[in-house]
Write a protein that holds these residues in place. Structure first.
Motif, mmCIF file in Angstrom:
data_model
loop_
_atom_site.group_PDB
_atom_site.id
_atom_site.type_symbol
_atom_site.label_atom_id
_atom_site.label_comp_id
_atom_site.label_asym_id
_atom_site.label_seq_id
_atom_site.Cartn_x
_atom_site.Cartn_y
_atom_site.Cartn_z
ATOM 1 N N VAL A 10 -2.776 -2.019 -9.950
ATOM 2 C CA VAL A 10 -4.198 -2.264 -9.679
ATOM 3 C C VAL A 10 -5.077 -1.477 -10.653
ATOM 4 O O VAL A 10 -6.044 -2.009 -11.216
ATOM 5 N N ALA A 11 -4.748 -0.203 -10.862
ATOM 6 C CA ALA A 11 -5.543 0.631 -11.764
ATOM 7 C C ALA A 11 -5.505 0.087 -13.197
ATOM 8 O O ALA A 11 -6.531 0.067 -13.893
ATOM 9 N N TRP A 27 -4.719 -9.669 -2.731
ATOM 10 C CA TRP A 27 -5.299 -8.418 -3.215
ATOM 11 C C TRP A 27 -6.290 -8.649 -4.354
ATOM 12 O O TRP A 27 -7.295 -7.937 -4.463
ATOM 13 N N LEU A 52 0.812 -1.217 0.000
ATOM 14 C CA LEU A 52 0.000 0.000 0.000
ATOM 15 C C LEU A 52 0.844 1.266 0.000
ATOM 16 O O LEU A 52 0.364 2.335 -0.357
ATOM 17 N N SER A 53 2.098 1.151 0.420
ATOM 18 C CA SER A 53 2.972 2.322 0.488
ATOM 19 C C SER A 53 3.813 2.504 -0.777
ATOM 20 O O SER A 53 4.661 3.391 -0.830
ATOM 21 N N GLN A 59 4.072 3.096 -5.021
ATOM 22 C CA GLN A 59 3.339 3.648 -6.159
ATOM 23 C C GLN A 59 3.014 2.561 -7.181
ATOM 24 O O GLN A 59 1.953 2.600 -7.821
ATOM 25 N N SER A 60 3.910 1.589 -7.327
ATOM 26 C CA SER A 60 3.704 0.532 -8.322
ATOM 27 C C SER A 60 2.440 -0.277 -8.031
ATOM 28 O O SER A 60 1.808 -0.794 -8.960
ATOM 29 N N PHE A 61 2.048 -0.380 -6.762
ATOM 30 C CA PHE A 61 0.841 -1.112 -6.397
ATOM 31 C C PHE A 61 -0.393 -0.458 -7.027
ATOM 32 O O PHE A 61 -1.218 -1.134 -7.656
ATOM 33 N N TYR A 62 -0.508 0.854 -6.893
ATOM 34 C CA TYR A 62 -1.684 1.560 -7.385
ATOM 35 C C TYR A 62 -1.706 1.590 -8.920
ATOM 36 O O TYR A 62 -2.781 1.512 -9.528
#
Length: 244
Positions: free
Chosen positions: A53-54, A221, A44-45, A47-50
């Motif tokens: 997911v997007a 996730w 969650l911390s 940037q690559s996660f978001y």
């Protein structure tokens, strides 16, 4: 009571997971649940996660939207016109018979890595959605249809007040099945195609680096995102039903 049973099942599964991880005591084979949870929170911390997911959500949403729209259109045409139903049935049978992995390979070679995920999601979801919607249309009471012929109304009124409420369960089943299955298919396509962005790309990184904890974390996730989307669809359809 039903919710308590569901939580009990989840608790038992996590407990069995913990026991199996303790027996193997090897993070590569079976990471501990707490380690996976910490990994999920750590994502969650970043940037690559978001971004991942997007990107995956966008691809799944595009494939799901096109599949549902085309399924509704084709199911309506097949329901209203027997000739279309007879002509379309062999195509539907063909799409059901092709293995998913064949879709992945063929579409990947034709359209490339970035576009393949949305297209594959559409091709795999379309037959299921079509079957649900066509069955729902077939279950509409014939007497009601006869009454609609005697007292004709505008098509927009019939769609909003008659067809959508009567097809509520079929629409709901199509969308819920599409969301859960769409995530699986979309991520699988990203992994096989080695797309530049998306959850599949991140899982590929974990595979190459032999990071089993990362694979479990991203899988977690995927499950959570699918559940959130299902709850969102439930709320939308519930509100629509209340309005009608």
């Amino acid at each position: 009571m039903k919710k308590y049973r569901s939580f009990t099942t989840v608790f038992i599964l996590i407990l069995l997971w913990q026991i199996f991880a303790s027996r193997t005591d090897n993070d590569f084979l079976m990471p501990y649940p707490l380690d996976v949870l910490q990994y999920m929170l750590a994502l969650l911390s970043t940037q690559s996660f978001y971004v991942a997911v997007a990107t995956t959500l966008l691809r799944v949403f595009i494939g799901l939207t096109i599949a549902f729209t085309m399924a509704m259109l084709c199911a309506t045409l097949a329901y209203r016109h027997r000739v279309f139903h007879d002509l379309f049935y062999p195509i539907l049978l063909l799409t059901r018979s092709i293995p998913n992995i064949s879709y992945v390979i063929i579409i990947l070679l034709w359209f490339g890595a970035e576009k393949s995920s949305a297209i594959i999601t559409f091709l795999i979801l379309f037959p299921m959605m079509y079957a649900n919607l066509y069955e729902g249309l077939g279950n509409i009471n014939r007497d009601l249809l006869n009454v609609m012929k005697i007292y004709p109304e505008k098509k927009s009124y019939l769609i909003r007040k008659i067809y959508i409420p009567l097809l509520h369960s079929s629409i709901k089943a199509s969308l819920l099945t599409g969301i859960s299955f769409g995530f699986k298919v979309g991520v699988m396509a990203e992994i096989v195609a080695q797309a530049q962005n998306g959850i599949g790309r991140q899982m590929n990184y974990c595979k190459v680096s032999f990071d089993m904890t990362g694979v479990f974390a991203w899988t977690g996730w995927i499950i959570l995102l699918a559940l959130i989307m299902e709850i969102f669809i439930h709320l939308i359809l519930y509100r629509k039903k209340e309005v009608h």
